[in-house]
Design a protein around this motif. Structure first.
Motif, mmCIF file in Angstrom:
data_model
loop_
_atom_site.group_PDB
_atom_site.id
_atom_site.type_symbol
_atom_site.label_atom_id
_atom_site.label_comp_id
_atom_site.label_asym_id
_atom_site.label_seq_id
_atom_site.Cartn_x
_atom_site.Cartn_y
_atom_site.Cartn_z
ATOM 1 N N VAL A 1 6.762 -8.556 -45.990
ATOM 2 C CA VAL A 1 6.452 -8.988 -44.631
ATOM 3 C C VAL A 1 7.687 -9.488 -43.909
ATOM 4 C CG1 VAL A 1 4.058 -9.504 -45.229
ATOM 5 C CG2 VAL A 1 5.758 -11.331 -45.310
ATOM 6 N N ARG A 2 8.661 -10.015 -44.641
ATOM 7 C CA ARG A 2 9.924 -10.393 -44.003
ATOM 8 C C ARG A 2 10.669 -9.144 -43.559
ATOM 9 N NH1 ARG A 2 13.689 -15.216 -45.801
ATOM 10 N NH2 ARG A 2 12.450 -16.156 -44.145
ATOM 11 N N ALA A 3 10.658 -8.118 -44.371
ATOM 12 C CA ALA A 3 11.355 -6.875 -44.016
ATOM 13 C C ALA A 3 10.751 -6.246 -42.778
ATOM 14 C CB ALA A 3 11.309 -5.897 -45.192
ATOM 15 N N THR A 4 9.393 -6.280 -42.663
ATOM 16 C CA THR A 4 8.765 -5.640 -41.530
ATOM 17 C C THR A 4 8.853 -6.479 -40.275
ATOM 18 O OG1 THR A 4 6.609 -6.575 -42.175
ATOM 19 C CG2 THR A 4 7.155 -4.355 -42.965
ATOM 20 N N SER A 5 9.244 -7.758 -40.412
ATOM 21 C CA SER A 5 9.395 -8.603 -39.214
ATOM 22 C C SER A 5 10.778 -8.493 -38.602
ATOM 23 C CB SER A 5 9.100 -10.076 -39.575
ATOM 24 O OG SER A 5 10.143 -10.625 -40.353
ATOM 25 N N ASP B 1 9.380 -14.779 -38.867
ATOM 26 C CA ASP B 1 8.525 -14.536 -40.020
ATOM 27 C C ASP B 1 7.090 -14.890 -39.651
ATOM 28 O OD1 ASP B 1 10.695 -13.870 -41.674
ATOM 29 O OD2 ASP B 1 11.056 -15.967 -42.181
ATOM 30 N N PRO B 2 6.092 -14.248 -40.272
ATOM 31 C CA PRO B 2 4.700 -14.617 -39.990
ATOM 32 C C PRO B 2 4.323 -15.905 -40.694
ATOM 33 C CG PRO B 2 4.776 -12.943 -41.690
ATOM 34 C CD PRO B 2 6.202 -13.130 -41.214
ATOM 35 N N THR C 1 0.045 -4.600 -57.241
ATOM 36 C CA THR C 1 0.235 -4.140 -58.608
ATOM 37 C C THR C 1 0.886 -5.211 -59.470
ATOM 38 O OG1 THR C 1 2.374 -3.154 -58.023
ATOM 39 C CG2 THR C 1 0.430 -1.733 -57.884
ATOM 40 N N GLU C 2 1.465 -6.233 -58.816
ATOM 41 C CA GLU C 2 2.143 -7.303 -59.547
ATOM 42 C C GLU C 2 1.239 -8.528 -59.642
ATOM 43 O OE1 GLU C 2 3.203 -6.065 -56.656
ATOM 44 O OE2 GLU C 2 5.251 -5.283 -56.830
ATOM 45 N N ALA C 3 1.444 -9.326 -60.703
ATOM 46 C CA ALA C 3 0.612 -10.504 -60.962
ATOM 47 C C ALA C 3 1.350 -11.789 -60.616
ATOM 48 C CB ALA C 3 0.189 -10.542 -62.437
ATOM 49 N N HIS C 4 0.552 -12.843 -60.376
ATOM 50 C CA HIS C 4 1.085 -14.195 -60.197
ATOM 51 C C HIS C 4 2.227 -14.211 -59.164
ATOM 52 C CE1 HIS C 4 -1.372 -15.971 -63.410
ATOM 53 N NE2 HIS C 4 -1.214 -14.810 -64.005
ATOM 54 N N ALA C 5 3.292 -14.963 -59.434
ATOM 55 C CA ALA C 5 4.378 -15.096 -58.455
ATOM 56 C C ALA C 5 5.086 -13.779 -58.187
ATOM 57 C CB ALA C 5 5.382 -16.145 -58.925
ATOM 58 N N ASP C 6 5.082 -12.858 -59.156
ATOM 59 C CA ASP C 6 5.694 -11.550 -58.903
ATOM 60 C C ASP C 6 5.021 -10.883 -57.712
ATOM 61 O OD1 ASP C 6 7.537 -11.701 -60.956
ATOM 62 O OD2 ASP C 6 6.223 -10.724 -62.418
ATOM 63 N N GLY C 7 3.695 -10.976 -57.653
ATOM 64 C CA GLY C 7 2.974 -10.396 -56.534
ATOM 65 C C GLY C 7 3.283 -11.090 -55.223
ATOM 66 N N THR C 8 3.295 -12.413 -55.251
ATOM 67 C CA THR C 8 3.585 -13.161 -54.029
ATOM 68 C C THR C 8 4.995 -12.876 -53.532
ATOM 69 O OG1 THR C 8 2.050 -14.913 -54.666
ATOM 70 C CG2 THR C 8 3.728 -15.477 -53.041
ATOM 71 N N LEU C 9 5.953 -12.836 -54.423
ATOM 72 C CA LEU C 9 7.330 -12.538 -54.026
ATOM 73 C C LEU C 9 7.440 -11.146 -53.420
ATOM 74 C CD1 LEU C 9 9.179 -14.105 -57.077
ATOM 75 C CD2 LEU C 9 9.361 -14.867 -54.694
ATOM 76 N N SER C 10 6.688 -10.198 -53.940
ATOM 77 C CA SER C 10 6.731 -8.847 -53.363
ATOM 78 C C SER C 10 6.182 -8.840 -51.942
ATOM 79 C CB SER C 10 5.939 -7.869 -54.242
ATOM 80 O OG SER C 10 4.534 -8.066 -54.137
ATOM 81 N N VAL C 11 5.144 -9.677 -51.696
ATOM 82 C CA VAL C 11 4.596 -9.778 -50.332
ATOM 83 C C VAL C 11 5.609 -10.417 -49.392
ATOM 84 C CG1 VAL C 11 2.838 -10.903 -48.916
ATOM 85 C CG2 VAL C 11 2.195 -9.821 -51.071
ATOM 86 N N LEU C 12 6.257 -11.485 -49.844
ATOM 87 C CA LEU C 12 7.252 -12.161 -48.993
ATOM 88 C C LEU C 12 8.363 -11.196 -48.619
ATOM 89 C CD1 LEU C 12 7.561 -15.678 -50.657
ATOM 90 C CD2 LEU C 12 5.953 -14.881 -48.922
ATOM 91 N N GLU C 13 8.829 -10.436 -49.565
ATOM 92 C CA GLU C 13 9.887 -9.462 -49.274
ATOM 93 C C GLU C 13 9.404 -8.411 -48.271
ATOM 94 O OE1 GLU C 13 11.058 -7.831 -52.986
ATOM 95 O OE2 GLU C 13 11.907 -9.719 -53.748
ATOM 96 N N PRO D 1 12.756 -18.614 -51.111
ATOM 97 C CA PRO D 1 12.207 -17.903 -49.943
ATOM 98 C C PRO D 1 11.291 -18.764 -49.086
ATOM 99 C CG PRO D 1 11.292 -17.036 -51.989
ATOM 100 C CD PRO D 1 12.428 -17.923 -52.364
ATOM 101 N N LEU D 2 10.530 -19.668 -49.711
ATOM 102 C CA LEU D 2 9.653 -20.524 -48.914
ATOM 103 C C LEU D 2 10.450 -21.557 -48.132
ATOM 104 C CD1 LEU D 2 6.611 -21.142 -51.289
ATOM 105 C CD2 LEU D 2 6.899 -19.417 -49.495
ATOM 106 N N CYS D 3 11.498 -22.089 -48.754
ATOM 107 C CA CYS D 3 12.341 -23.062 -48.058
ATOM 108 C C CYS D 3 12.995 -22.448 -46.833
ATOM 109 C CB CYS D 3 13.401 -23.604 -49.017
ATOM 110 S SG CYS D 3 14.453 -24.873 -48.297
ATOM 111 N N GLY D 4 13.335 -21.165 -46.902
ATOM 112 C CA GLY D 4 13.999 -20.503 -45.789
ATOM 113 C C GLY D 4 13.064 -19.810 -44.816
ATOM 114 N N TRP D 5 11.753 -19.979 -45.014
ATOM 115 C CA TRP D 5 10.785 -19.293 -44.140
ATOM 116 C C TRP D 5 10.768 -19.962 -42.776
ATOM 117 C CZ3 TRP D 5 9.142 -14.898 -46.089
ATOM 118 C CH2 TRP D 5 8.134 -14.201 -45.415
#
Length: 228
Positions: A223-227, A4-5, A209-221, A30-34
């Motif tokens: 960048v993890r997928a592309t790694s 993961d990055p 397009t998503e706000a607050h934690a929804d946006g952050t969770l979408s990024v985690l999903e 997701p952060l605990c498992g990063w």
């Protein structure tokens, strides 16, 4: 699967619930498992990101007080000087204004390099007094931060990266405010959540397009997928 990055994450407005207050518990797993460093870069006082790391179960990597306090697991580096901010507050109070947090003021109780003022308090006299002392006022959308102009989150992230041993250019950052602009400048990929201010939107590589934690969770999903 590739590693993961490294992550650099703001707190308020970025890891918070959709209504904007309180951490969204969905970010914990997701952060605990990063499997790469996770740097919490915030305008909050130093104990807050440290406590967050404890509760999530990740190493303590913190950039607090908008870069004024930095910790990479070895020693606490206090980069800014709070004396100027205290002088501004004394003059602000003498002019008849209040910081807006009540008598115990837990917002500032543990700050070492800056002072936060409620956004319900008058802004213009605060900026005028701060400027007279050579300081700046940063409006993060949650508070007015009276601080030395020199420290910033981006410099703090680079210091953590150097101590921990990762390249900031490999990191992904998510934020929502003008105080995240310096972070966006030093990482490889940057995202502004949809509730971000104009400065963060302009500086980010992408506005979500998503706000607050929804946006952050979408990024985690993503960048993890592309790694993988």
């Amino acid at each position: 699967m590739a590693d993961d990055p490294p992550l650099v994450l703001d707190v308020d407005g970025t890891l918070t619930r959709p209504e904007g207050w309180g951490l969204d518990p969905r970010v914990f797993d997701p952060l605990c498992g990063w499997d790469a460093p996770v740097v919490i870069a915030t305008g909050k006082a130093f104990p807050y990101p440290v406590a967050l790391c404890h509760f999530v179960g990740i190493p303590e990597l913190a950039v607090a007080e908008n870069g004024g306090v930095v910790y990479a697991g070895d020693e606490v580096r206090v980069v800014g000087d709070r004396e100027g901010a205290r002088a501004v507050v004394e003059e602000y109070r003498a002019a008849g204004y209040d910081l807006g947090w009540g008598p115990e003021d837990t917002v500032n109780r543990w700050r070492e390099t800056e002072v936060a003022v409620s956004r319900d308090s008058p802004e213009e006299p605060l900026r005028e007094i701060a400027a007279a002392h050579g300081l700046e006022v940063v409006d993060t959308g949650y508070a007015y931060h009276v601080k030395d102009p020199a420290p910033n989150k981006g410099d703090g992230v680079e210091l953590v990266a150097d101590r921990v041993g990762f390249d900031p250019a490999d990191a992904v950052a998510v934020g929502d405010s003008i105080n995240d602009v310096s972070t966006f400048a030093v990482v490889g990929r940057s995202f502004a959540v949809s509730n971000a201010d104009d400065a963060a939107r302009e500086a980010a590589d992408e506005t979500l397009t998503e706000a607050h934690a929804d946006g952050t969770l979408s990024v985690l999903e993503r960048v993890r997928a592309t790694s993988e």
